[in-house]
Write a protein that holds these residues in place. Structure first.
Motif, PDB file in Angstrom:
ATOM      1  N   THR A 204       0.868  -1.160   0.000  1.00  0.00           N
ATOM      2  CA  THR A 204       0.000   0.000   0.000  1.00  0.00           C
ATOM      3  C   THR A 204       0.913   1.221   0.000  1.00  0.00           C
ATOM      4  OG1 THR A 204      -0.130   0.171   2.417  1.00  0.00           O
ATOM      5  CG2 THR A 204      -1.817  -1.153   1.306  1.00  0.00           C
ATOM      6  N   GLY A 205       0.411   2.306  -0.518  1.00  0.00           N
ATOM      7  CA  GLY A 205       1.248   3.498  -0.538  1.00  0.00           C
ATOM      8  C   GLY A 205       0.569   4.653  -1.238  1.00  0.00           C
ATOM      9  N   LYS A 206       1.264   5.756  -1.276  1.00  0.00           N
ATOM     10  CA  LYS A 206       0.741   6.966  -1.894  1.00  0.00           C
ATOM     11  C   LYS A 206       1.163   7.055  -3.357  1.00  0.00           C
ATOM     12  CE  LYS A 206       0.366   9.310   2.531  1.00  0.00           C
ATOM     13  NZ  LYS A 206       0.654  10.528   3.332  1.00  0.00           N
ATOM     14  N   ILE A 207       0.548   7.989  -4.058  1.00  0.00           N
ATOM     15  CA  ILE A 207       0.771   8.174  -5.494  1.00  0.00           C
ATOM     16  C   ILE A 207       1.334   9.565  -5.703  1.00  0.00           C
ATOM     17  CG2 ILE A 207      -0.401   8.388  -7.722  1.00  0.00           C
ATOM     18  CD1 ILE A 207      -2.462   6.334  -6.583  1.00  0.00           C
ATOM     19  N   ALA A 208       2.323   9.693  -6.591  1.00  0.00           N
ATOM     20  CA  ALA A 208       2.971  10.990  -6.783  1.00  0.00           C
ATOM     21  C   ALA A 208       3.120  11.358  -8.255  1.00  0.00           C
ATOM     22  CB  ALA A 208       4.348  11.000  -6.118  1.00  0.00           C
ATOM     23  N   LEU A 209       3.115  12.665  -8.505  1.00  0.00           N
ATOM     24  CA  LEU A 209       3.471  13.250  -9.791  1.00  0.00           C
ATOM     25  C   LEU A 209       4.872  13.826  -9.603  1.00  0.00           C
ATOM     26  CD1 LEU A 209       0.131  15.199 -10.409  1.00  0.00           C
ATOM     27  CD2 LEU A 209       0.651  12.803 -10.941  1.00  0.00           C
ATOM     28  N   GLN A 210       5.806  13.383 -10.410  1.00  0.00           N
ATOM     29  CA  GLN A 210       7.209  13.707 -10.165  1.00  0.00           C
ATOM     30  C   GLN A 210       7.613  15.078 -10.704  1.00  0.00           C
ATOM     31  OE1 GLN A 210      10.254  11.484 -12.328  1.00  0.00           O
ATOM     32  NE2 GLN A 210      11.396  11.227 -10.430  1.00  0.00           N
ATOM     33  N   ASP A 211       8.344  15.795  -9.872  1.00  0.00           N
ATOM     34  CA  ASP A 211       9.042  17.011 -10.285  1.00  0.00           C
ATOM     35  C   ASP A 211      10.475  16.606 -10.599  1.00  0.00           C
ATOM     36  OD1 ASP A 211      10.476  19.341 -10.565  1.00  0.00           O
ATOM     37  OD2 ASP A 211       9.913  20.195  -8.624  1.00  0.00           O
ATOM     38  N   HIS A 212      10.773  16.482 -11.889  1.00  0.00           N
ATOM     39  CA  HIS A 212      12.125  16.126 -12.311  1.00  0.00           C
ATOM     40  C   HIS A 212      12.865  17.360 -12.823  1.00  0.00           C
ATOM     41  CE1 HIS A 212      15.357  13.759 -14.223  1.00  0.00           C
ATOM     42  NE2 HIS A 212      14.923  12.726 -13.515  1.00  0.00           N
ATOM     43  N   GLY A 213      12.293  18.535 -12.515  1.00  0.00           N
ATOM     44  CA  GLY A 213      12.913  19.774 -12.951  1.00  0.00           C
ATOM     45  C   GLY A 213      12.536  20.196 -14.352  1.00  0.00           C
ATOM     46  N   ASP A 214      11.530  19.529 -14.937  1.00  0.00           N
ATOM     47  CA  ASP A 214      11.099  19.830 -16.301  1.00  0.00           C
ATOM     48  C   ASP A 214       9.596  20.111 -16.327  1.00  0.00           C
ATOM     49  OD1 ASP A 214      13.691  19.279 -17.369  1.00  0.00           O
ATOM     50  OD2 ASP A 214      13.235  17.138 -17.261  1.00  0.00           O
ATOM     51  N   GLU A 215       9.156  20.791 -17.369  1.00  0.00           N
ATOM     52  CA  GLU A 215       7.760  21.192 -17.478  1.00  0.00           C
ATOM     53  C   GLU A 215       6.877  20.012 -17.903  1.00  0.00           C
ATOM     54  OE1 GLU A 215       5.552  25.261 -18.977  1.00  0.00           O
ATOM     55  OE2 GLU A 215       7.217  24.463 -20.149  1.00  0.00           O
ATOM     56  N   VAL A 216       5.807  19.788 -17.120  1.00  0.00           N
ATOM     57  CA  VAL A 216       4.918  18.656 -17.363  1.00  0.00           C
ATOM     58  C   VAL A 216       3.514  19.031 -16.924  1.00  0.00           C
ATOM     59  CG1 VAL A 216       5.397  17.612 -15.102  1.00  0.00           C
ATOM     60  CG2 VAL A 216       4.620  16.149 -16.972  1.00  0.00           C
ATOM     61  N   TRP A 217       2.511  18.381 -17.519  1.00  0.00           N
ATOM     62  CA  TRP A 217       1.104  18.620 -17.189  1.00  0.00           C
ATOM     63  C   TRP A 217       0.425  17.275 -16.906  1.00  0.00           C
ATOM     64  CZ3 TRP A 217       3.898  21.066 -20.842  1.00  0.00           C
ATOM     65  CH2 TRP A 217       3.817  22.460 -20.954  1.00  0.00           C
ATOM     66  N   TYR A 218      -0.510  17.271 -15.941  1.00  0.00           N
ATOM     67  CA  TYR A 218      -1.352  16.108 -15.639  1.00  0.00           C
ATOM     68  C   TYR A 218      -2.788  16.572 -15.481  1.00  0.00           C
ATOM     69  CZ  TYR A 218       2.938  13.527 -14.464  1.00  0.00           C
ATOM     70  OH  TYR A 218       4.170  12.915 -14.498  1.00  0.00           O
ATOM     71  N   LYS A 219      -3.740  15.742 -15.944  1.00  0.00           N
ATOM     72  CA  LYS A 219      -5.157  16.070 -15.746  1.00  0.00           C
ATOM     73  C   LYS A 219      -5.984  14.786 -15.769  1.00  0.00           C
ATOM     74  CE  LYS A 219      -6.469  16.875 -20.607  1.00  0.00           C
ATOM     75  NZ  LYS A 219      -7.072  17.836 -21.560  1.00  0.00           N
ATOM     76  N   ASN A 220      -7.281  14.937 -15.468  1.00  0.00           N
ATOM     77  CA  ASN A 220      -8.226  13.799 -15.489  1.00  0.00           C
ATOM     78  C   ASN A 220      -7.685  12.613 -14.688  1.00  0.00           C
ATOM     79  OD1 ASN A 220      -9.881  15.311 -17.221  1.00  0.00           O
ATOM     80  ND2 ASN A 220      -8.905  14.471 -19.048  1.00  0.00           N
ATOM     81  N   ILE A 221      -7.229  12.893 -13.474  1.00  0.00           N
ATOM     82  CA  ILE A 221      -6.645  11.855 -12.632  1.00  0.00           C
ATOM     83  C   ILE A 221      -7.755  11.198 -11.826  1.00  0.00           C
ATOM     84  CG2 ILE A 221      -4.859  11.337 -10.937  1.00  0.00           C
ATOM     85  CD1 ILE A 221      -3.619  14.099 -11.626  1.00  0.00           C
ATOM     86  N   LEU A 222      -8.045   9.940 -12.127  1.00  0.00           N
ATOM     87  CA  LEU A 222      -9.151   9.208 -11.520  1.00  0.00           C
ATOM     88  C   LEU A 222      -8.647   7.894 -10.927  1.00  0.00           C
ATOM     89  CD1 LEU A 222     -11.665   9.515 -14.506  1.00  0.00           C
ATOM     90  CD2 LEU A 222     -11.666  10.931 -12.447  1.00  0.00           C
ATOM     91  N   ILE A 223      -9.266   7.460  -9.852  1.00  0.00           N
ATOM     92  CA  ILE A 223      -8.864   6.200  -9.239  1.00  0.00           C
ATOM     93  C   ILE A 223     -10.071   5.403  -8.776  1.00  0.00           C
ATOM     94  CG2 ILE A 223      -8.615   7.042  -6.860  1.00  0.00           C
ATOM     95  CD1 ILE A 223      -5.954   5.337  -6.812  1.00  0.00           C
ATOM     96  N   LYS A 224      -9.965   4.098  -8.924  1.00  0.00           N
ATOM     97  CA  LYS A 224     -10.959   3.162  -8.374  1.00  0.00           C
ATOM     98  C   LYS A 224     -10.222   2.187  -7.482  1.00  0.00           C
ATOM     99  CE  LYS A 224     -13.996   1.081 -11.111  1.00  0.00           C
ATOM    100  NZ  LYS A 224     -14.539   0.102 -12.104  1.00  0.00           N
ATOM    101  N   GLU A 225     -10.648   2.068  -6.242  1.00  0.00           N
ATOM    102  CA  GLU A 225     -10.038   1.089  -5.333  1.00  0.00           C
ATOM    103  C   GLU A 225     -10.656  -0.269  -5.612  1.00  0.00           C
ATOM    104  OE1 GLU A 225      -8.856   2.570  -1.322  1.00  0.00           O
ATOM    105  OE2 GLU A 225     -10.313   4.154  -1.779  1.00  0.00           O
ATOM    106  N   LEU A 226      -9.817  -1.265  -5.754  1.00  0.00           N
ATOM    107  CA  LEU A 226     -10.261  -2.604  -6.175  1.00  0.00           C
ATOM    108  C   LEU A 226     -10.309  -3.564  -4.982  1.00  0.00           C
ATOM    109  CD1 LEU A 226      -8.111  -2.869  -9.429  1.00  0.00           C
ATOM    110  CD2 LEU A 226     -10.492  -2.130  -9.227  1.00  0.00           C
TER     111      LEU A 226
END
Length: 226
Positions: A204-226
């Protein structure tokens, strides 16, 4: 009649989309960073901006608090995650999961697995096997590379259930493996993580969006627990 047929088609499409998303909950509301924080902190770095319904690592706004890897407040075990990403030219990032957030670990990647996000042609990691977009970073190379051109949105999915892990990029299954068994230990032993205590061991654990020092975009982030 044509008008009625068009309306019926639109309604059917809406129903199909609704059914496809049934059981999924947003990790990102498209407006705020509620539910997220910088790894091992309580706040969100100023470089993470909400713009046009997306989380944008905007280097132009990177103040003294920087960006840092953006991590969920909540932990997840078995899950099905969906998200969209795009990168600027020469950019590197990643979606990291099964992260143990604790002061003794210096970063999200100290414990978490990563589905790579990358400009394959522009970033040096693109020349390294198992470091390209869609790869299970440094462990398993994608079976194919259905990645979109830089600047276009990609859709990705991560499904982890009872140790069975599947990575999907733009509708194509690119990685399938089993976690935490003897083969998994062999994969780790042959990777850069071989001597990293506890890496890839948490169920079990957390989820991350990485900052690698470069420009990036994320959207429509959805999760279903199984």
């Amino acid at each position: 009649m044509k008008r009625y047929l068009l309306s019926a088609c639109i309604l059917l499409a809406v129903i199909q989309i609704s059914q496809a998303q049934k059981g999924f909950k947003p990790l990102f509301d498209g407006k705020t960073t509620t539910g997220w924080h910088t790894y091992n902190k309580t706040t969100v770095g100023s470089a993470w901006q909400v713009q046009d319904g997306a989380l944008h690592l905007d280097l132009a706004t990177k103040g003294t608090d920087g960006g840092g890897d953006l991590i969920t407040d909540k932990e997840y075990g078995d899950f099905h995650l969906k998200y969209n990403w795009k990168v600027a030219p020469k950019a590197n990032s990643g979606l990291i999961f099964y992260i143990n957030e604790a002061p003794k670990y210096s970063a999200t990647y100290s414990t978490g697995l990563e589905m790579q996000v990358l400009d394959n042609d522009g970033h040096p990691d693109g020349k390294i096997t198992k470091h390209r977009a869609g790869d299970l970073y440094d462990l398993i190379k994608s079976s194919s590379e259905p990645v979109k051109p830089v600047g276009e949105w990609n859709s990705a999915e991560i499904i982890s259930k009872k140790g069975n892990l599947t990575l999907i990029l733009n509708g194509v299954t690119v990685v399938k493996t089993t976690l935490w068994n003897d083969n998994w230990k062999t994969l780790i032993a042959g990777s850069k993580f071989a001597t990293w205590k506890d890496w890839g061991t948490f169920k079990t654990g957390k989820i991350a969006l990485q900052d690698h020092g470069d420009e990036v975009w994320y959207k429509n982030i959805l999760i279903k627990e199984l």
